[in-house]
Scaffold this motif. Structure first.
Motif, mmCIF file in Angstrom:
data_model
loop_
_atom_site.group_PDB
_atom_site.id
_atom_site.type_symbol
_atom_site.label_atom_id
_atom_site.label_comp_id
_atom_site.label_asym_id
_atom_site.label_seq_id
_atom_site.Cartn_x
_atom_site.Cartn_y
_atom_site.Cartn_z
ATOM 1 N N LEU A 144 27.238 5.710 6.269
ATOM 2 C CA LEU A 144 28.324 6.367 5.537
ATOM 3 C C LEU A 144 28.600 7.775 6.060
ATOM 4 C CD1 LEU A 144 30.172 5.545 3.179
ATOM 5 C CD2 LEU A 144 28.605 6.742 1.645
ATOM 6 N N LEU A 145 27.643 8.359 6.763
ATOM 7 C CA LEU A 145 27.867 9.677 7.368
ATOM 8 C C LEU A 145 28.964 9.638 8.433
ATOM 9 C CD1 LEU A 145 24.196 10.982 7.760
ATOM 10 C CD2 LEU A 145 25.922 11.807 6.135
ATOM 11 N N ASP A 146 29.311 8.450 8.925
ATOM 12 C CA ASP A 146 30.404 8.290 9.895
ATOM 13 C C ASP A 146 31.765 8.135 9.223
ATOM 14 O OD1 ASP A 146 28.906 8.499 12.219
ATOM 15 O OD2 ASP A 146 28.378 6.375 12.212
ATOM 16 N N VAL A 152 33.366 11.983 1.047
ATOM 17 C CA VAL A 152 32.431 10.849 1.062
ATOM 18 C C VAL A 152 31.186 11.224 1.865
ATOM 19 C CG1 VAL A 152 32.084 8.450 1.804
ATOM 20 C CG2 VAL A 152 34.258 9.136 0.761
ATOM 21 N N VAL A 153 31.393 11.859 3.018
ATOM 22 C CA VAL A 153 30.270 12.281 3.863
ATOM 23 C C VAL A 153 29.384 13.272 3.111
ATOM 24 C CG1 VAL A 153 29.617 13.457 6.014
ATOM 25 C CG2 VAL A 153 31.523 11.831 6.001
ATOM 26 N N SER A 154 29.998 14.170 2.352
ATOM 27 C CA SER A 154 29.202 15.155 1.600
ATOM 28 C C SER A 154 28.315 14.465 0.566
ATOM 29 C CB SER A 154 30.112 16.183 0.916
ATOM 30 O OG SER A 154 30.797 15.619 -0.183
ATOM 31 N N ARG A 155 28.833 13.402 -0.070
ATOM 32 C CA ARG A 155 28.045 12.658 -1.052
ATOM 33 C C ARG A 155 26.908 11.897 -0.370
ATOM 34 N NH1 ARG A 155 29.479 15.963 -3.497
ATOM 35 N NH2 ARG A 155 30.832 16.060 -5.282
ATOM 36 N N ALA A 156 27.180 11.346 0.802
ATOM 37 C CA ALA A 156 26.130 10.644 1.557
ATOM 38 C C ALA A 156 25.044 11.624 1.985
ATOM 39 C CB ALA A 156 26.739 9.939 2.766
ATOM 40 N N VAL A 169 17.714 13.102 10.375
ATOM 41 C CA VAL A 169 18.061 14.442 10.872
ATOM 42 C C VAL A 169 19.218 14.372 11.865
ATOM 43 C CG1 VAL A 169 17.252 16.433 12.187
ATOM 44 C CG2 VAL A 169 15.773 15.394 10.446
ATOM 45 N N GLU A 170 19.101 13.517 12.869
ATOM 46 C CA GLU A 170 20.145 13.448 13.905
ATOM 47 C C GLU A 170 21.495 13.012 13.333
ATOM 48 O OE1 GLU A 170 20.829 11.361 18.240
ATOM 49 O OE2 GLU A 170 18.776 11.722 17.561
ATOM 50 N N PRO A 171 21.540 11.944 12.491
ATOM 51 C CA PRO A 171 22.833 11.582 11.887
ATOM 52 C C PRO A 171 23.436 12.701 11.029
ATOM 53 C CG PRO A 171 21.267 9.787 11.635
ATOM 54 C CD PRO A 171 20.502 10.958 12.178
ATOM 55 N N LEU A 172 22.580 13.439 10.322
ATOM 56 C CA LEU A 172 23.085 14.565 9.525
ATOM 57 C C LEU A 172 23.653 15.659 10.429
ATOM 58 C CD1 LEU A 172 20.344 14.816 6.741
ATOM 59 C CD2 LEU A 172 22.795 14.440 6.363
ATOM 60 N N ALA A 176 27.509 17.112 10.632
ATOM 61 C CA ALA A 176 27.871 18.536 10.570
ATOM 62 C C ALA A 176 28.816 18.906 11.705
ATOM 63 C CB ALA A 176 26.611 19.397 10.622
ATOM 64 N N GLU A 177 28.607 18.321 12.886
ATOM 65 C CA GLU A 177 29.505 18.582 14.018
ATOM 66 C C GLU A 177 30.898 18.012 13.757
ATOM 67 O OE1 GLU A 177 27.912 17.189 17.709
ATOM 68 O OE2 GLU A 177 26.046 18.308 17.486
#
Length: 199
Positions: A144-146, A152-156, A169-172, A176-177
């Protein structure tokens, strides 16, 4: 004052056009409780009127009734109104249980962003996720981070704030990028979690 013998009357009154009558009859059904009342509430979740379905969901959100989580999980599979799906998510969040977690996880791919955001938030705040289900929830949240929607990303991201594995860590960081407006929030999530901070 309603008793189990009054259930047919209360069910009939729930079809009344007056919303106050419907609300009183629904509260009567809730207070009676038992298998018959639960089966009547399940039947009302299939009512053709969205107002009736909304009233049932509002009642269940206010007071959880044992045995309803599974029925609501089945209900959301066929509900087309996104506002009612959001109400159902709130019911699932209070009801808890494995069926609720599976239903909420499935809703993370819903076409409407509000539904995805509400489901992610509900899973992030759920205290009834088992160790077995937790890994599936983490995988779903990482996907969901994608999401194209920043909210939605902020909630994930918030749902992953308590993760006990550094694979998030890497997906987060990538999220952020992709969403610079979430950078401060994601940095805070990473720095405040002992399991994530080092990586």
């Amino acid at each position: 004052m309603a008793s189990a013998a009054d259930q047919p009357l209360l069910a009939e009154l729930f079809a009344d056009a007056d919303p106050l009558v419907r609300e009183i009859s629904l509260r009567g059904l809730q207070n009676i409780g038992g298998e018959k009342a639960v089966s009547e509430l399940i039947r009302l979740l299939g009512d053709p009127s969205p107002n009736v379905r909304a009233a049932v969901l509002k009642l269940l959100e206010e007071k959880s009734i044992p045995g309803m989580s599974l029925a609501v999980a089945d209900y959301v599979k066929n509900e087309k109104d996104p506002d009612l799906v959001v109400h159902a998510i709130r019911v699932l969040k209070t009801g808890g249980g494995s069926s609720a977690v599976k239903s909420l996880t499935a809703l993370l791919s819903h076409p409407v962003w509000q539904v995805r955001a509400e489901a992610a938030e509900a899973l992030g705040k759920s205290s009834s996720i088992t160790t077995k289900d937790r890994s599936e929830v983490y995988v779903a949240m990482i996907q969901l981070l994608d999401d194209s929607d920043s909210f939605v990303v902020s909630r994930a991201a918030q749902a992953l704030s308590g993760a006990e594995t550094d694979i998030v860590v890497e997906p987060l960081a990538k999220a952020a990028e992709k969403h610079p407006d979430l950078t401060a929030t994601i940095v805070e999530i990473l720095s405040s979690n002992d399991s994530l901070r080092t990586k």
